[in-house]
Each structure stands twice: as structure tokens, then as C-alpha cells.
Design an enzyme around this catalytic site. Structure first.
Site, short mmCIF file in Angstrom:
data_model
loop_
_atom_site.label_atom_id
_atom_site.label_comp_id
_atom_site.label_asym_id
_atom_site.label_seq_id
_atom_site.Cartn_x
_atom_site.Cartn_y
_atom_site.Cartn_z
CB CYS A 181 33.94 34.62 39.66
SG CYS A 181 32.78 34.18 38.35
NE ARG A 229 37.02 34.68 37.04
CZ ARG A 229 37.62 35.81 37.41
NH1 ARG A 229 38.90 35.79 37.74
NH2 ARG A 229 36.96 36.95 37.43
#
Length: 283
Positions: free
Chosen positions: A240, A245
Site C-alpha cells: 500500500c 492497509r
């Protein structure tokens, strides 16, 4: 119907409400907003700050093994303690903390399905007093499991010619390069926008429902195996902007779908987008 490969890796709010006093578990809150814990948290939960507790303040890496052992000891976590992680943002940072614990070899880890928001939405108890526990024994890990679950820049670069699955879990705007800087994350800036060559875009939130709980195994398999070409025995890398994430997606692939060769490139776009000579793609 397909079932989760490791259903024991998820804990539902109703179960946790009935097991708050279990001596063999430690509830761990880890949020993007590090101030949330003080405003109220699940009874008995300890707070692990993703930046102050898990990251080395001087280098772009994680704390030393002896520091990890000390962190566990002070929070009453032993080698045999089952850590149940939860937090804000549909468990972004809870999955990041879980992934960091796995780096040091702590395998007794679970995620509270739906995280902090679901617990609050259901009207379950919250307290403000900080939880404290007697110090627990925790030996200094002798090995950090980078090779199994973590990818570094050179390894990602070498992975590109193989054509193996490389999943970009950022937003579509970040993937195309239209969003060069995220206004809410000034510390995560990059000089160039775009994505790593050959990467497929599959935003992390595709894996969760509106209430923050994970989608069914059938839905997840359709998203990642049919949509991205992943398979349980094929190596894959996720990334990410700074690795949080993608930790969420790593958890989905590793624990819910049972993929055995998934690595998280936590250097992610803050490294790749700023690195001299790193190849990029734009639509």
C-alpha cells in the site's frame, strides 16, 4: 460453500463479551488514531501504539527483538498468551500489529471481527481506566520471520519478472497516480505517483462489508483468486503506502483464504515512489 481456512483466527464481539476475564487472552487495541484508547476501550484491553511501540524511531524498521520481548512482558503477554487485536478503520492497524507480532514469531493471534466500531455500535461496555497486568515472562525472540511474511525492495524488484501476483491495495486514485499525496497523511508523501509495474489494483476495503466485518470466504475467493489470479500455493506480494492497509489484505489472504506464500511489502509506496531508479507504471 467455501469456509474460512482458519476460522479460529476471527473472534466475534458476542464471544469476546463472554470471555473478557479469560486469563489466557490479552485484548490489544491498536488504532490509527492513537488517542482513541484513552477516550474508551474494551474492558481489560491494553494499548499498543503502532508508531511508538512497534517502530524504531531512528530507522525505517521495527523494534529490536529484546524491545519486543519487553513490550510483551509489560503488557502481561507471555509466549502462550492469545492476543486478540482490534482497532479503528475496520482493523487496519489491528492487522498491522498482528502482522508485526507474527514477525517475532508470536503465532497465537486473532482479530476481533468488525473491530472497535462494531463493538461500540452494539452498545457493549467501554472503560477509560488503563489496563495493567503483572509482568509476564517472555523470552527474547532469536529469529525474526522477515523471509516468510515480509518483502523488501530488492525482493519485490526481483519478483517482477516472474509475473507473480502483485496486489496494490491503495485507492484507485493512488494506483493511477492522480492522488500523489493523501491530504490526511502528510507523513506518507511520495515524489512520484503511479504503481509498481504489473501490479493489480484491489483496494483493501473490497474485503469488508459496510459494518467493517470480513466478507464470506466465497466472496473473498472470488475477489482475490478469480479477480487477481491468486492461488493458495502461489507466491504473492501485497503493498500500500506504508504497509498497514496491505497488512489487512495479508491477513485476509493468509488466515481467511489459507494462502501460504503471501508477503507484505511494508516499505510500500513511500519507499518505491521516492526511490531513485525504481520503475513505475501509470495508465
Amino acid at each position: 460453500m467455501k469456509t474460512y481456512s482458519h476460522p479460529e483466527s476471527l473472534v466475534e464481539t458476542a464471544w469476546l463479551a463472554d470471555h473478557l476475564q479469560d486469563p489466557g487472552i490479552r485484548i490489544v487495541e491498536s488504532n490509527e488514531d492513537v488517542l482513541l484508547y484513552d477516550t474508551g476501550h474494551i474492558p481489560g484491553a491494553v494499548h499498543i501504539d503502532w508508531r511508538a511501540d512497534l517502530n524504531d524511531p531512528w530507522i525505517r524498521d521495527y523494534i529490536a527483538p529484546d524491545q519486543f520481548a519487553a513490550l510483551c512482558r509489560k503488557n502481561g503477554i507471555s509466549e502462550t498468551t492469545t492476543c486478540i487485536f482490534y482497532g479503528d478503520k475496520s482493523n487496519w492497524w489491528a492487522c498491522y500489529a498482528l502482522w508485526a507480532f507474527r514477525l517475532y514469531g508470536h503465532t497465537r493471534v486473532k482479530i476481533l471481527n468488525g473491530g472497535r466500531d462494531k463493538w461500540i455500535r452494539e452498545g457493549r461496555p467501554m472503560v477509560r481506566e488503563k489496563s495493567s497486568y503483572p509482568e509476564a515472562p517472555y523470552p527474547v525472540p532469536t529469529t525474526r520471520h522477515d523471509k516468510e511474511i515480509r518483502a523488501f525492495y530488492d525482493e519485490v524488484l526481483a519478483f517482477l519478472p516472474t509475473g507473480g501476483p502483485l496486489i496494490d491495495v491503495r485507492s484507485p486514485g493512488e494506483f493511477t497516480g492522480e492522488l500523489l499525496h493523501m491530504p490526511e497523511y502528510p507523513q506518507e508523501g511520495a515524489l512520484r505517483g503511479g504503481h509498481i509495474p504489473g501490479a493489480k489494483s484491489m483496494p483493501w476495503k473490497t474485503a469488508v462489508r459496510e459494518d467493517g466485518t470480513f466478507k464470506s470466504a466465497d466472496e473473498l475467493a472470488h475477489i482475490y483468486e478469480q479477480g487477481c489470479g491468486l492461488s493458495t500455493d502461489r507466491e504473492a506480494i501485497v503493498y500500500c503506502r506504508i504497509g498497514e492497509r496491505s497488512s489487512h489484505t495479508w491477513f485476509v489472504l493468509t488466515y481467511l483464504l489459507g494462502h501460504k506464500k503471501v508477503r507484505n511489502y511494508d516499505g510500500s509506496w513511500t519507499e518505491w515512489g521516492n526511490r531513485v531508479g525504481a520503475p513505475i507504471e501509470r495508465p
